[in-house]
Design a protein around this motif. Structure first.
Motif, PDB file in Angstrom:
ATOM      1  N   GLU A  62      39.770  47.425  42.468  1.00 24.59           N
ATOM      2  CA  GLU A  62      40.388  46.608  41.800  1.00 24.59           C
ATOM      3  C   GLU A  62      40.422  45.415  43.071  1.00 24.59           C
ATOM      4  OE1 GLU A  62      44.064  47.321  39.972  1.00 24.59           O
ATOM      5  OE2 GLU A  62      43.231  49.347  39.522  1.00 24.59           O
ATOM      6  N   LEU A  63      40.436  44.091  42.631  1.00 27.26           N
ATOM      7  CA  LEU A  63      40.625  42.818  43.510  1.00 27.26           C
ATOM      8  C   LEU A  63      41.118  41.791  42.528  1.00 27.26           C
ATOM      9  CD1 LEU A  63      39.915  41.736  46.308  1.00 27.26           C
ATOM     10  CD2 LEU A  63      37.837  40.864  45.419  1.00 27.26           C
ATOM     11  N   TRP A  64      42.064  41.100  43.078  1.00 29.94           N
ATOM     12  CA  TRP A  64      42.767  39.855  42.740  1.00 29.94           C
ATOM     13  C   TRP A  64      41.896  38.721  43.249  1.00 29.94           C
ATOM     14  CZ3 TRP A  64      46.467  38.844  39.146  1.00 29.94           C
ATOM     15  CH2 TRP A  64      47.140  39.885  38.545  1.00 29.94           C
ATOM     16  N   ILE A  65      41.644  37.664  42.635  1.00 29.25           N
ATOM     17  CA  ILE A  65      40.756  36.474  43.194  1.00 29.25           C
ATOM     18  C   ILE A  65      41.627  35.409  42.533  1.00 29.25           C
ATOM     19  CG2 ILE A  65      38.945  35.011  43.097  1.00 29.25           C
ATOM     20  CD1 ILE A  65      37.078  37.663  43.355  1.00 29.25           C
ATOM     21  N   PHE A  66      41.899  34.272  43.270  1.00 32.15           N
ATOM     22  CA  PHE A  66      42.634  33.233  43.042  1.00 32.15           C
ATOM     23  C   PHE A  66      41.879  31.914  43.305  1.00 32.15           C
ATOM     24  CE2 PHE A  66      45.406  36.601  44.714  1.00 32.15           C
ATOM     25  CZ  PHE A  66      46.405  36.631  43.738  1.00 32.15           C
ATOM     26  N   ILE A  67      42.073  31.392  41.923  1.00 29.39           N
ATOM     27  CA  ILE A  67      41.203  29.935  42.259  1.00 29.39           C
ATOM     28  C   ILE A  67      42.140  28.899  41.791  1.00 29.39           C
ATOM     29  CG2 ILE A  67      39.322  28.729  41.066  1.00 29.39           C
ATOM     30  CD1 ILE A  67      38.097  31.116  40.270  1.00 29.39           C
ATOM     31  N   GLY A  68      42.668  28.078  42.890  1.00 31.16           N
ATOM     32  CA  GLY A  68      43.610  27.093  42.657  1.00 31.16           C
ATOM     33  C   GLY A  68      45.071  27.736  42.357  1.00 31.16           C
ATOM     34  N   GLN A  73      42.777  39.283  37.815  1.00 29.07           N
ATOM     35  CA  GLN A  73      42.663  40.637  38.559  1.00 29.07           C
ATOM     36  C   GLN A  73      41.422  41.153  38.059  1.00 29.07           C
ATOM     37  OE1 GLN A  73      45.608  43.566  36.924  1.00 29.07           O
ATOM     38  NE2 GLN A  73      45.210  44.938  38.758  1.00 29.07           N
ATOM     39  N   LEU A  74      40.352  41.399  39.114  1.00 26.48           N
ATOM     40  CA  LEU A  74      39.003  42.228  38.815  1.00 26.48           C
ATOM     41  C   LEU A  74      39.259  43.735  38.625  1.00 26.48           C
ATOM     42  CD1 LEU A  74      38.409  39.035  39.288  1.00 26.48           C
ATOM     43  CD2 LEU A  74      36.236  40.182  39.950  1.00 26.48           C
ATOM     44  N   LYS A  75      38.626  44.427  37.835  1.00 29.24           N
ATOM     45  CA  LYS A  75      38.495  45.672  37.780  1.00 29.24           C
ATOM     46  C   LYS A  75      37.134  46.143  37.651  1.00 29.24           C
ATOM     47  CE  LYS A  75      43.002  46.560  35.795  1.00 29.24           C
ATOM     48  NZ  LYS A  75      43.876  47.313  34.998  1.00 29.24           N
ATOM     49  N   ALA A  76      36.793  47.306  38.286  1.00 33.11           N
ATOM     50  CA  ALA A  76      35.358  47.754  38.206  1.00 33.11           C
ATOM     51  C   ALA A  76      34.576  47.206  37.092  1.00 33.11           C
ATOM     52  CB  ALA A  76      34.952  49.073  38.421  1.00 33.11           C
ATOM     53  N   GLY A  77      33.239  46.720  37.261  1.00 37.05           N
ATOM     54  CA  GLY A  77      32.494  46.166  36.129  1.00 37.05           C
ATOM     55  C   GLY A  77      32.678  44.593  35.738  1.00 37.05           C
ATOM     56  N   ASP A  78      33.727  43.981  36.176  1.00 36.66           N
ATOM     57  CA  ASP A  78      34.171  42.712  35.899  1.00 36.66           C
ATOM     58  C   ASP A  78      33.472  41.703  36.693  1.00 36.66           C
ATOM     59  OD1 ASP A  78      36.009  43.703  34.107  1.00 36.66           O
ATOM     60  OD2 ASP A  78      37.929  43.235  35.404  1.00 36.66           O
ATOM     61  N   THR A  99      34.383  47.190  46.409  1.00 32.63           N
ATOM     62  CA  THR A  99      33.112  46.283  46.681  1.00 32.63           C
ATOM     63  C   THR A  99      32.716  45.320  45.702  1.00 32.63           C
ATOM     64  OG1 THR A  99      32.487  48.621  47.667  1.00 32.63           O
ATOM     65  CG2 THR A  99      30.735  47.130  47.019  1.00 32.63           C
ATOM     66  N   VAL A 100      32.504  44.277  46.317  1.00 28.74           N
ATOM     67  CA  VAL A 100      32.033  42.991  45.207  1.00 28.74           C
ATOM     68  C   VAL A 100      30.648  42.490  45.671  1.00 28.74           C
ATOM     69  CG1 VAL A 100      32.688  40.661  44.812  1.00 28.74           C
ATOM     70  CG2 VAL A 100      34.579  42.382  45.450  1.00 28.74           C
TER      71      VAL A 100
END
Length: 155
Positions: A62-68, A73-78, A99-100
């Protein structure tokens, strides 16, 4: 050089993104670069921009990505697209690595993050003709940008 290299020929290296580090493998052509980046638990990059579009696919974790001021919240496959020039950063809030797969267009082969180990995929005798050479530009502490506002959305 070659337009083909075996996976074993692409080094697994440590790259610094601001104050954080990640493990990555990277290749590039004329128009794009591709990174496979494993971010450890707790990874938190600094807000930055670059003059290229970035496409992400989260392979695992899982990974949080912030844009501005937006949080994703990304989960596997997103999948996620970061438009060129947008301030963004990532935060692995989980206790496991993630892993991204990232594609940058134009490629970031000249960015100090990967330039020392990224592998070019150019044919024998081909002269690279890069679409561009963007690099990460980290926001200075006095920029007035407050990542905490977006991070409050990361519940």
């Amino acid at each position: 050089m070659s337009i083909y290299v075996s996976g074993d020929s692409v080094p697994d290296a440590v790259a610094a993104v601001g104050d954080s580090t990640l493990r990555t493998r990277a290749v590039y052509g004329n128009s794009s670069s591709l990174m496979i980046a494993t971010r450890p638990a707790g990874y938190h990059s600094e807000p930055h921009t670059h003059a290229c579009e970035q496409l992400n696919w989260l392979k695992d974790g899982e990974l949080w990505i912030f844009i501005g001021d937006r949080a994703f919240q990304l989960k596997a496959g997103d999948f996620l697209r970061i438009p060129a020039g947008e301030v963004h950063w990532a935060w692995n809030k989980s206790e496991l690595p993630c892993t991204v797969v990232e594609v940058h267009t134009p490629g970031m082969q000249h960015d100090p993050t990967i330039s020392g180990f990224a592998v070019g995929l150019h044919d024998n005798g081909e002269t690279p003709d890069f679409l561009g050479s963007p690099v990460n530009e980290f926001l200075p502490p006095d920029s007035g940008f407050d990542p905490g506002i977006a991070e409050q959305k990361a519940v």
